[in-house]
Design a protein around this motif. Structure first.
Motif, PDB file in Angstrom:
ATOM      1  N   VAL A   1      64.873  34.345  35.373  1.00 55.49           N
ATOM      2  CA  VAL A   1      64.104  35.045  34.336  1.00 55.49           C
ATOM      3  C   VAL A   1      63.683  34.080  33.235  1.00 55.49           C
ATOM      4  N   SER A   2      64.601  33.220  32.823  1.00 54.69           N
ATOM      5  CA  SER A   2      64.257  32.279  31.750  1.00 54.69           C
ATOM      6  C   SER A   2      63.165  31.315  32.203  1.00 54.69           C
ATOM      7  N   GLY A   3      63.191  30.927  33.474  1.00 54.45           N
ATOM      8  CA  GLY A   3      62.148  30.057  34.012  1.00 54.45           C
ATOM      9  C   GLY A   3      60.799  30.753  34.056  1.00 54.45           C
ATOM     10  N   VAL A   4      60.784  32.020  34.448  1.00 55.77           N
ATOM     11  CA  VAL A   4      59.531  32.782  34.476  1.00 55.77           C
ATOM     12  C   VAL A   4      58.955  32.903  33.072  1.00 55.77           C
ATOM     13  N   VAL A   5      59.794  33.238  32.102  1.00 57.17           N
ATOM     14  CA  VAL A   5      59.328  33.354  30.716  1.00 57.17           C
ATOM     15  C   VAL A   5      58.785  32.010  30.223  1.00 57.17           C
ATOM     16  N   ALA A   6      59.485  30.940  30.536  1.00 54.72           N
ATOM     17  CA  ALA A   6      59.024  29.610  30.113  1.00 54.72           C
ATOM     18  C   ALA A   6      57.667  29.283  30.726  1.00 54.72           C
ATOM     19  N   GLU A   7      57.473  29.618  31.978  1.00 56.62           N
ATOM     20  CA  GLU A   7      56.191  29.332  32.625  1.00 56.62           C
ATOM     21  C   GLU A   7      55.074  30.222  32.072  1.00 56.62           C
ATOM     22  N   VAL A   8      55.394  31.440  31.680  1.00 58.37           N
ATOM     23  CA  VAL A   8      54.396  32.295  31.014  1.00 58.37           C
ATOM     24  C   VAL A   8      53.986  31.666  29.681  1.00 58.37           C
ATOM     25  N   ILE A   9      54.947  31.088  28.991  1.00 63.05           N
ATOM     26  CA  ILE A   9      54.641  30.381  27.742  1.00 63.05           C
ATOM     27  C   ILE A   9      53.666  29.239  28.025  1.00 63.05           C
ATOM     28  N   MET A  10      53.878  28.526  29.131  1.00 58.83           N
ATOM     29  CA  MET A  10      52.988  27.414  29.477  1.00 58.83           C
ATOM     30  C   MET A  10      51.572  27.904  29.752  1.00 58.83           C
ATOM     31  N   VAL A  11      51.422  28.904  30.599  1.00 55.80           N
ATOM     32  CA  VAL A  11      50.093  29.388  30.967  1.00 55.80           C
ATOM     33  C   VAL A  11      49.376  29.954  29.744  1.00 55.80           C
ATOM     34  N   ALA A  12      50.055  30.803  28.987  1.00 55.02           N
ATOM     35  CA  ALA A  12      49.447  31.391  27.790  1.00 55.02           C
ATOM     36  C   ALA A  12      49.200  30.329  26.720  1.00 55.02           C
ATOM     37  N   GLY A  13      50.123  29.392  26.589  1.00 52.65           N
ATOM     38  CA  GLY A  13      49.996  28.356  25.577  1.00 52.65           C
ATOM     39  C   GLY A  13      48.797  27.457  25.804  1.00 52.65           C
TER      40      GLY A  13
ATOM     41  N   ALA B   1      52.913  26.502  37.549  1.00 51.24           N
ATOM     42  CA  ALA B   1      54.091  27.238  37.078  1.00 51.24           C
ATOM     43  C   ALA B   1      54.992  27.634  38.244  1.00 51.24           C
ATOM     44  N   ALA B   2      54.397  28.148  39.310  1.00 48.03           N
ATOM     45  CA  ALA B   2      55.190  28.575  40.464  1.00 48.03           C
ATOM     46  C   ALA B   2      55.934  27.396  41.083  1.00 48.03           C
ATOM     47  N   MET B   3      55.241  26.277  41.247  1.00 49.14           N
ATOM     48  CA  MET B   3      55.883  25.085  41.814  1.00 49.14           C
ATOM     49  C   MET B   3      57.005  24.591  40.899  1.00 49.14           C
ATOM     50  N   GLY B   4      56.728  24.506  39.602  1.00 50.25           N
ATOM     51  CA  GLY B   4      57.738  24.038  38.661  1.00 50.25           C
ATOM     52  C   GLY B   4      58.965  24.924  38.648  1.00 50.25           C
ATOM     53  N   LEU B   5      58.748  26.223  38.708  1.00 49.24           N
ATOM     54  CA  LEU B   5      59.862  27.168  38.675  1.00 49.24           C
ATOM     55  C   LEU B   5      60.719  27.061  39.935  1.00 49.24           C
ATOM     56  N   VAL B   6      60.087  27.104  41.092  1.00 45.66           N
ATOM     57  CA  VAL B   6      60.844  27.073  42.344  1.00 45.66           C
ATOM     58  C   VAL B   6      61.598  25.750  42.497  1.00 45.66           C
ATOM     59  N   ILE B   7      60.917  24.649  42.296  1.00 44.98           N
ATOM     60  CA  ILE B   7      61.571  23.340  42.468  1.00 44.98           C
ATOM     61  C   ILE B   7      62.630  23.127  41.387  1.00 44.98           C
ATOM     62  N   GLY B   8      62.346  23.560  40.155  1.00 44.12           N
ATOM     63  CA  GLY B   8      63.326  23.438  39.080  1.00 44.12           C
ATOM     64  C   GLY B   8      64.599  24.216  39.375  1.00 44.12           C
ATOM     65  N   LEU B   9      64.454  25.452  39.868  1.00 43.88           N
ATOM     66  CA  LEU B   9      65.634  26.257  40.208  1.00 43.88           C
ATOM     67  C   LEU B   9      66.425  25.622  41.350  1.00 43.88           C
ATOM     68  N   VAL B  10      65.728  25.162  42.386  1.00 43.64           N
ATOM     69  CA  VAL B  10      66.418  24.536  43.520  1.00 43.64           C
ATOM     70  C   VAL B  10      67.189  23.300  43.059  1.00 43.64           C
ATOM     71  N   LEU B  11      66.536  22.432  42.297  1.00 44.57           N
ATOM     72  CA  LEU B  11      67.216  21.221  41.812  1.00 44.57           C
ATOM     73  C   LEU B  11      68.401  21.559  40.912  1.00 44.57           C
TER      74      LEU B  11
END
Length: 167
Positions: free
Chosen positions: A103-115, A141-151
Protein backbone atom coordinates in the motif's frame (compact mmCIF):
# COMPACT_ATOMS: atom_id res chain seq x y z
CA UNK A 1 24.30 5.09 14.19
CA UNK A 2 23.91 8.51 12.60
CA UNK A 3 27.09 8.07 10.55
CA UNK A 4 25.92 4.61 9.46
CA UNK A 5 22.64 6.05 8.21
CA UNK A 6 24.41 8.91 6.46
CA UNK A 7 26.74 6.47 4.68
CA UNK A 8 23.85 4.26 3.58
CA UNK A 9 21.86 7.32 2.48
CA UNK A 10 24.79 8.36 0.28
CA UNK A 11 25.02 4.81 -1.03
CA UNK A 12 21.29 4.75 -1.83
CA UNK A 13 21.52 8.15 -3.54
CA UNK A 14 24.34 6.82 -5.74
CA UNK A 15 22.47 3.58 -6.38
CA UNK A 16 19.35 5.53 -7.35
CA UNK A 17 21.38 7.51 -9.88
CA UNK A 18 23.00 4.40 -11.33
CA UNK A 19 19.73 2.44 -11.44
CA UNK A 20 18.09 5.33 -13.28
CA UNK A 21 20.88 5.86 -15.81
CA UNK A 22 22.36 2.45 -16.46
CA UNK A 23 19.46 0.02 -16.21
CA UNK A 24 16.97 0.99 -18.91
CA UNK A 25 14.28 -1.43 -20.00
CA UNK A 26 12.35 -0.81 -23.26
CA UNK A 27 8.80 0.30 -22.48
CA UNK A 28 5.61 -0.43 -24.41
CA UNK A 29 4.84 3.29 -24.02
CA UNK A 30 7.78 4.32 -26.25
CA UNK A 31 11.05 5.01 -24.57
CA UNK A 32 12.53 3.27 -21.57
CA UNK A 33 11.64 2.36 -18.00
CA UNK A 34 14.40 2.58 -15.40
CA UNK A 35 14.90 1.08 -11.95
CA UNK A 36 15.18 4.42 -10.15
CA UNK A 37 11.76 4.16 -8.53
CA UNK A 38 12.55 0.82 -6.90
CA UNK A 39 15.61 2.47 -5.29
CA UNK A 40 13.45 5.40 -4.18
CA UNK A 41 11.07 3.00 -2.42
CA UNK A 42 13.93 0.96 -0.97
CA UNK A 43 15.47 4.16 0.40
CA UNK A 44 12.32 4.99 2.31
CA UNK A 45 11.69 1.47 3.57
CA UNK A 46 15.30 0.82 4.61
CA UNK A 47 16.42 4.22 5.91
CA UNK A 48 13.19 5.68 7.23
CA UNK A 49 11.43 8.84 6.10
CA UNK A 50 14.07 11.53 6.51
CA UNK A 51 17.29 9.80 5.47
CA UNK A 52 15.41 7.83 2.83
CA UNK A 53 13.71 10.96 1.50
CA UNK A 54 17.03 12.77 1.26
CA UNK A 55 18.70 9.84 -0.51
CA UNK A 56 15.84 9.40 -2.98
CA UNK A 57 15.54 13.10 -3.73
CA UNK A 58 19.26 13.73 -4.15
CA UNK A 59 19.97 10.63 -6.23
CA UNK A 60 17.05 11.28 -8.57
CA UNK A 61 17.78 15.00 -8.82
CA UNK A 62 21.40 14.26 -9.79
CA UNK A 63 20.10 12.24 -12.73
CA UNK A 64 18.27 15.30 -14.06
CA UNK A 65 21.15 17.69 -13.35
CA UNK A 66 23.82 15.56 -14.99
CA UNK A 67 21.81 14.60 -18.06
CA UNK A 68 20.44 17.86 -19.42
CA UNK A 69 17.11 18.01 -17.61
CA UNK A 70 17.97 20.66 -15.03
CA UNK A 71 14.51 22.22 -15.40
CA UNK A 72 13.08 19.02 -13.85
CA UNK A 73 15.64 18.83 -11.00
CA UNK A 74 13.73 20.85 -8.35
CA UNK A 75 10.51 18.95 -9.03
CA UNK A 76 12.30 15.62 -9.06
CA UNK A 77 13.98 16.36 -5.73
CA UNK A 78 10.65 17.15 -4.06
CA UNK A 79 8.60 14.42 -5.77
CA UNK A 80 11.07 11.57 -5.19
CA UNK A 81 11.79 12.75 -1.65
CA UNK A 82 8.05 12.79 -0.90
CA UNK A 83 7.70 9.32 -2.38
CA UNK A 84 10.30 7.87 0.00
CA UNK A 85 8.89 9.78 2.98
CA UNK A 86 5.34 8.58 2.27
CA UNK A 87 6.49 4.98 1.70
CA UNK A 88 8.41 4.92 4.98
CA UNK A 89 5.71 6.56 7.09
CA UNK A 90 2.84 4.49 5.68
CA UNK A 91 4.72 1.19 5.98
CA UNK A 92 5.48 1.97 9.62
CA UNK A 93 1.90 3.10 10.31
CA UNK A 94 0.62 -0.18 8.86
CA UNK A 95 2.84 -2.24 11.13
CA UNK A 96 5.64 -3.08 8.67
CA UNK A 97 3.58 -5.92 7.20
CA UNK A 98 3.70 -7.08 3.57
CA UNK A 99 0.36 -5.42 2.77
CA UNK A 100 1.61 -2.21 4.37
CA UNK A 101 4.65 -2.12 2.13
CA UNK A 102 2.47 -2.74 -0.93
CA UNK A 103 0.00 0.00 0.00
CA UNK A 104 2.77 2.44 0.87
CA UNK A 105 4.45 1.71 -2.47
CA UNK A 106 1.21 2.32 -4.38
CA UNK A 107 0.66 5.63 -2.58
CA UNK A 108 4.26 6.66 -3.28
CA UNK A 109 3.88 5.88 -6.97
CA UNK A 110 0.62 7.87 -7.11
CA UNK A 111 2.59 10.77 -5.66
CA UNK A 112 5.10 10.35 -8.50
CA UNK A 113 2.52 10.28 -11.30
CA UNK A 114 0.47 13.16 -9.88
CA UNK A 115 3.59 15.10 -8.92
CA UNK A 116 5.15 15.03 -12.37
CA UNK A 117 1.83 15.88 -14.01
CA UNK A 118 1.37 18.85 -11.68
CA UNK A 119 4.96 20.00 -12.03
CA UNK A 120 4.88 19.87 -15.83
CA UNK A 121 1.39 21.35 -16.12
CA UNK A 122 1.73 24.19 -13.64
CA UNK A 123 5.40 25.04 -13.20
CA UNK A 124 6.77 24.15 -16.63
CA UNK A 125 3.72 25.64 -18.37
CA UNK A 126 2.68 22.58 -20.36
CA UNK A 127 -0.92 22.78 -19.22
CA UNK A 128 -3.14 19.83 -20.02
CA UNK A 129 -0.48 18.60 -22.48
CA UNK A 130 1.38 17.28 -19.45
CA UNK A 131 -1.20 14.49 -19.31
CA UNK A 132 0.64 12.82 -22.20
CA UNK A 133 3.30 11.70 -19.71
CA UNK A 134 0.82 9.91 -17.43
CA UNK A 135 0.74 6.51 -19.24
CA UNK A 136 4.54 6.29 -19.33
CA UNK A 137 4.75 7.28 -15.68
CA UNK A 138 2.19 4.60 -14.79
CA UNK A 139 4.34 1.94 -16.48
CA UNK A 140 7.38 3.33 -14.62
CA UNK A 141 5.40 3.23 -11.37
CA UNK A 142 4.28 -0.37 -11.85
CA UNK A 143 7.82 -1.55 -12.62
CA UNK A 144 9.29 0.39 -9.69
CA UNK A 145 6.70 -0.96 -7.29
CA UNK A 146 6.95 -4.61 -8.29
CA UNK A 147 10.75 -4.72 -8.47
CA UNK A 148 11.09 -2.64 -5.29
CA UNK A 149 8.82 -5.01 -3.34
CA UNK A 150 10.62 -8.10 -4.65
CA UNK A 151 14.06 -6.69 -3.78
CA UNK A 152 12.92 -5.50 -0.36
CA UNK A 153 11.46 -8.86 0.62
CA UNK A 154 14.51 -10.71 -0.71
CA UNK A 155 16.73 -8.49 1.44
CA UNK A 156 14.41 -8.96 4.41
CA UNK A 157 14.28 -12.74 3.99
CA UNK A 158 18.08 -12.97 3.72
CA UNK A 159 18.40 -11.09 7.04
CA UNK A 160 20.65 -8.47 5.42
CA UNK A 161 18.45 -5.66 6.72
CA UNK A 162 18.72 -7.03 10.27
CA UNK A 163 22.52 -7.12 10.00
CA UNK A 164 22.65 -3.53 8.73
CA UNK A 165 20.56 -2.34 11.72
CA UNK A 166 19.48 0.85 9.96
CA UNK A 167 16.28 1.34 11.92
Amino acid sequence: MRIRKMVFAALMAALTYVATMVVQIPSPMQGFVNLGDCCVLLSGWMLGPWWGGAAAGIGSMLTDLLNGYAHYAPGTFVIKGCMAIAAALLAKAMGNKAAGYAVSGVVAEVIMVAGYFGYAALLLGKGIGAAASIPGNLVQAAMGLVIGLVLFFLLKRSKVLDKLALQ
